[in-house]
Design an enzyme around this catalytic site. Structure first.
Site, PDB file in Angstrom:
ATOM      1  N   LYS A   4     -88.776-106.190 -26.162  1.00  0.00           N
ATOM      2  CA  LYS A   4     -87.299-106.428 -26.489  1.00  0.00           C
ATOM      3  C   LYS A   4     -86.721-107.513 -26.864  1.00  0.00           C
ATOM      4  O   LYS A   4     -87.049-108.647 -26.325  1.00  0.00           O
ATOM      5  CB  LYS A   4     -86.396-106.529 -25.360  1.00  0.00           C
ATOM      6  CG  LYS A   4     -85.158-105.634 -25.615  1.00  0.00           C
ATOM      7  CD  LYS A   4     -84.299-105.190 -24.211  1.00  0.00           C
ATOM      8  CE  LYS A   4     -83.055-104.730 -24.608  1.00  0.00           C
ATOM      9  NZ  LYS A   4     -82.694-103.765 -25.532  1.00  0.00           N
TER      10      LYS A   4
HETATM   11  N1  PMP Z   1     -84.994 -98.480 -27.171  1.00  0.00           N
HETATM   12  C1  PMP Z   1     -84.584 -99.319 -27.922  1.00  0.00           C
HETATM   13  C2  PMP Z   1     -84.971 -99.542 -29.148  1.00  0.00           C
HETATM   14  C3  PMP Z   1     -83.485 -99.862 -27.233  1.00  0.00           C
HETATM   15  O1  PMP Z   1     -82.908-101.100 -27.548  1.00  0.00           O
HETATM   16  C4  PMP Z   1     -83.111-100.076 -25.542  1.00  0.00           C
HETATM   17  C5  PMP Z   1     -81.977-100.597 -24.789  1.00  0.00           C
HETATM   18  N2  PMP Z   1     -82.864-101.659 -24.487  1.00  0.00           N
HETATM   19  C6  PMP Z   1     -83.142 -98.566 -25.150  1.00  0.00           C
HETATM   20  C7  PMP Z   1     -84.540 -97.937 -26.057  1.00  0.00           C
HETATM   21  C8  PMP Z   1     -83.085 -98.020 -23.643  1.00  0.00           C
HETATM   22  O2  PMP Z   1     -83.994 -98.900 -23.234  1.00  0.00           O
HETATM   23  P1  PMP Z   1     -83.167 -99.183 -21.305  1.00  0.00           P
HETATM   24  O3  PMP Z   1     -83.260 -97.360 -20.652  1.00  0.00           O
HETATM   25  O4  PMP Z   1     -84.566 -99.910 -21.039  1.00  0.00           O
HETATM   26  O5  PMP Z   1     -82.061-100.124 -21.437  1.00  0.00           O
END
Ligand code: PMP
Length: 296
Positions: free
Chosen positions: A153
């Site tokens: 991320k």
């Molecule tokens: N894909 C992307 C590109 C994201 O930014 C997120 C948000 N973090 C997610 C998927 C979903 O991830 P999570 O369930 O860990 O928040």
């Protein structure tokens, strides 16, 4: 919206007022998008504040930092402890927490060794709202996994998400759905994607997506509910024929989708597996049990 005069944030071991922080204009993060972050939610439960899957989020933060060769001098346990303290200091319960590791001054293209750890929190409604979404297939693809670590991320990755969101909103849609480099459905700008067909759920496999922590929770809940989930590659055309679809993410939670490219799904949201999972998710984050498809 994110802070007021009394809001405290954690910055490099100190509790400081958000309104008094200054960041160098020569921060490498500002110029080149090299920083790592998380999006985490806490819920006010019967047993007090509960940060949902805090360990998994901070482990991902550490993974993201290590991939980008960014120094993150805190353990997962320390970061969790700081996060609970942050909520207490700001009197927050249902909140969104944003840890960010940003870098010091450096105009070169090698990771700067000086890093700063910020954690802030604020009250934030569901990212995509509560209404069923009209979604468009984006003309922007997710980044080629050979051009970056897609499972990290990283702040800079989100310019891709912003371009896709801008395009979707400008075109009159609520949200975008991005394809991978091979033309298969990958994910939304800030959420993973599932669709339902003949009582089976489908989602993109890992490789070209951020492996969401909510996506993993959906796998767990689906198993508990006896729902089959298949990870596979698929195209938008296959989705047009679906019974239902939804996005999953920490900020969005489980968000129902009404249409893709103006093709409306067959079942009303309330009759879909996604709806059941949305209820189960709501209960899980509140640490309640989920019985007989009812909130208890
Ligand atoms: N894909 C992307 C590109 C994201 O930014 C997120 C948000 N973090 C997610 C998927 C979903 O991830 P999570 O369930 O860990 O928040």
């Amino acid at each position: 919206m994110y802070y007021n005069e009394s809001t405290l944030v954690f910055l490099d071991g100190n509790w400081v007022k958000a309104s008094e922080i200054s960041v160098s204009l020569y921060s490498q993060t500002l110029h080149y998008g090299i920083g790592v972050f998380e999006g985490i939610r806490s819920y006010k439960t019967e047993d007090g504040n509960k940060i949902f899957k805090a360990k998994e989020h901070f482990e991902r933060l550490q993974y993201s930092a290590s991939k980008m060769e960014i120094d993150l001098p805190y353990s997962v346990e320390e970061l969790i402890e700081i996060s609970y303290e942050l909520l207490d200091k700001n009197g927050l319960g249902d909140a969104y927490l944003r840890p960010l590791v940003y870098l010091g001054e450096n105009m070169s293209l090698q990771t700067e060794s000086e890093s700063h750890v910020l954690i802030g929190a604020w009250e934030w409604g569901r990212y995509l709202g509560d209404k069923q979404l009209d979604v468009m297939t984006s003309s922007f693809q997710r980044p080629n996994p050979k051009s970056c670590f897609v499972e990290a991320k990283v702040t800079g990755h989100y310019t891709n998400s912003i371009l896709a969101t801008n395009e979707a909103k400008r075109s009159g849609y609520d949200e975008a759905l991005l394809l991978d480099l091979n033309g298969h459905v990958a994910e939304g700008p800030g959420a993973n994607f599932f669709f339902e067909k003949d009582n089976v759920l489908y989602t993109a496999p890992k490789g070209n997506i951020l492996q969401g922590i909510t996506r993993q929770t959906i796998f767990e809940l689906a198993e508990e509910l006896g729902f089959e989930v298949i990870e596979k590659y698929f195209t938008p055309t296959e989705v047009y024929d679906a019974d239902g679809a939804f996005f999953t993410g920490t900020a969005a939670e489980v968000a129902g989708i009404r249409s893709l490219d103006c093709k409306f799904f067959k079942k009303p949201w309330e009759h879909t597996m996604g709806y059941e999972l949305a209820s189960a998710y709501k209960n899980r984050v509140q640490k309640k049990e989920y019985k007989n498809f009812e909130l208890v």
